[in-house]
Design a protein around this motif. Structure first.
Motif, mmCIF file in Angstrom:
data_model
loop_
_atom_site.group_PDB
_atom_site.id
_atom_site.type_symbol
_atom_site.label_atom_id
_atom_site.label_comp_id
_atom_site.label_asym_id
_atom_site.label_seq_id
_atom_site.Cartn_x
_atom_site.Cartn_y
_atom_site.Cartn_z
ATOM 1 N N THR A 56 0.503 -1.252 0.450
ATOM 2 C CA THR A 56 -0.140 0.145 -0.153
ATOM 3 C C THR A 56 0.902 0.953 -0.212
ATOM 4 O O THR A 56 0.982 2.221 -0.656
ATOM 5 N N GLN A 57 2.160 1.080 0.896
ATOM 6 C CA GLN A 57 2.520 2.585 0.977
ATOM 7 C C GLN A 57 3.616 2.385 -0.535
ATOM 8 O O GLN A 57 3.085 3.545 -0.983
ATOM 9 N N ALA A 58 3.675 1.328 -1.035
ATOM 10 C CA ALA A 58 4.400 1.357 -2.240
ATOM 11 C C ALA A 58 3.997 1.808 -3.413
ATOM 12 O O ALA A 58 4.027 2.693 -4.290
ATOM 13 N N ASP A 59 2.672 1.448 -3.541
ATOM 14 C CA ASP A 59 1.732 2.004 -4.119
ATOM 15 C C ASP A 59 1.419 3.658 -4.108
ATOM 16 O O ASP A 59 1.472 4.204 -4.824
ATOM 17 N N ARG A 60 1.510 4.310 -3.122
ATOM 18 C CA ARG A 60 1.151 5.621 -2.901
ATOM 19 C C ARG A 60 2.625 6.337 -3.694
ATOM 20 O O ARG A 60 1.891 7.370 -3.472
#
Length: 155
Positions: A29-33
Motif C-alpha cells: 500500500t505504501q509503495a503504491d502511494r
C-alpha cells in the motif's frame, strides 16, 4: 509429538503467517502511494517472495501444529464448534490467497517490471485496476485469519 512442541510449531506458524500478511499489505500500500514504478516493482517482488516463504511456510506450520494439537489433546472436532469455525475461516483465507491474491500479485509484479524496463514514469491502467481488486480481496484475506485467531483464542 509432545503438546508443547506442536503448540510451539502452531504459534510460530501463526506469527509468521499473520505477521507477513499484515506487513505485506502495508508495504504494498505504501509503495503504491508513491506512484513510482521503481518502488512499486520492488515492493511487488518482495511481496511475492515473502508470501511464498512466510505466508506459505506459516500456513504449513499452522496446519501441522493444528493437526498435532488435535492428536496431543484428544479433542474431537465435533466437541469444539469454535475450532470448526476457525478452520473454515482459515480455509477460506487460503483459497482467496491461492485463487485471487497470488495470481494478482504475480500479474502486478510483471506489469510493474515491464513498466520499469520501458522507462515509463506512471503505472498503466491495468495495474491500477488490479491494485484495487487486490486491496479488496486482500482486506478480506486479512480479516478471515483474524477471525480464525479470535475463534481459536476466545472460545
Amino acid at each position: 509429538m509432545e503438546y508443547f512442541t506442536v503448540k510451539f510449531i502452531h504459534v510460530l506458524g501463526v506469527v509468521l503467517f499473520l505477521g507477513n500478511i499484515i506487513v505485506s499489505a502495508l508495504w504494498k500500500t505504501q509503495a503504491d502511494r508513491t506512484q513510482n514504478p521503481v518502488v512499486i516493482a520492488f515492493a511487488c517482488r518482495l511481496v511475492n517472495m515473502t508470501d511464498l516463504f512466510f505466508t506459505a511456510f506459516g500456513a504449513a506450520l499452522i496446519t501441522i501444529g493444528g493437526i498435532g494439537l488435535f492428536h496431543a489433546t484428544g479433542i474431537a472436532i465435533s466437541d469444539a464448534p469454535h475450532l470448526t469455525i476457525g478452520i473454515g475461516l482459515f480455509g477460506m483465507a487460503a483459497m482467496l490467497w491461492l485463487t485471487g491474491l497470488l495470481p494478482l500479485q504475480i500479474y502486478m509484479s510483471k506489469i510493474a517490471a515491464k513498466t520499469v524496463q520501458a522507462g515509463e514514469s506512471t503505472m498503466p491502467a491495468a495495474y491500477e485496476k488490479s491494485r484495487k481488486l487486490w486491496n479488496i480481496i486482500g482486506g478480506i484475506a486479512v480479516l478471515l485469519p483474524l477471525g480464525t485467531l479470535y475463534f481459536m483464542i476466545f472460545r
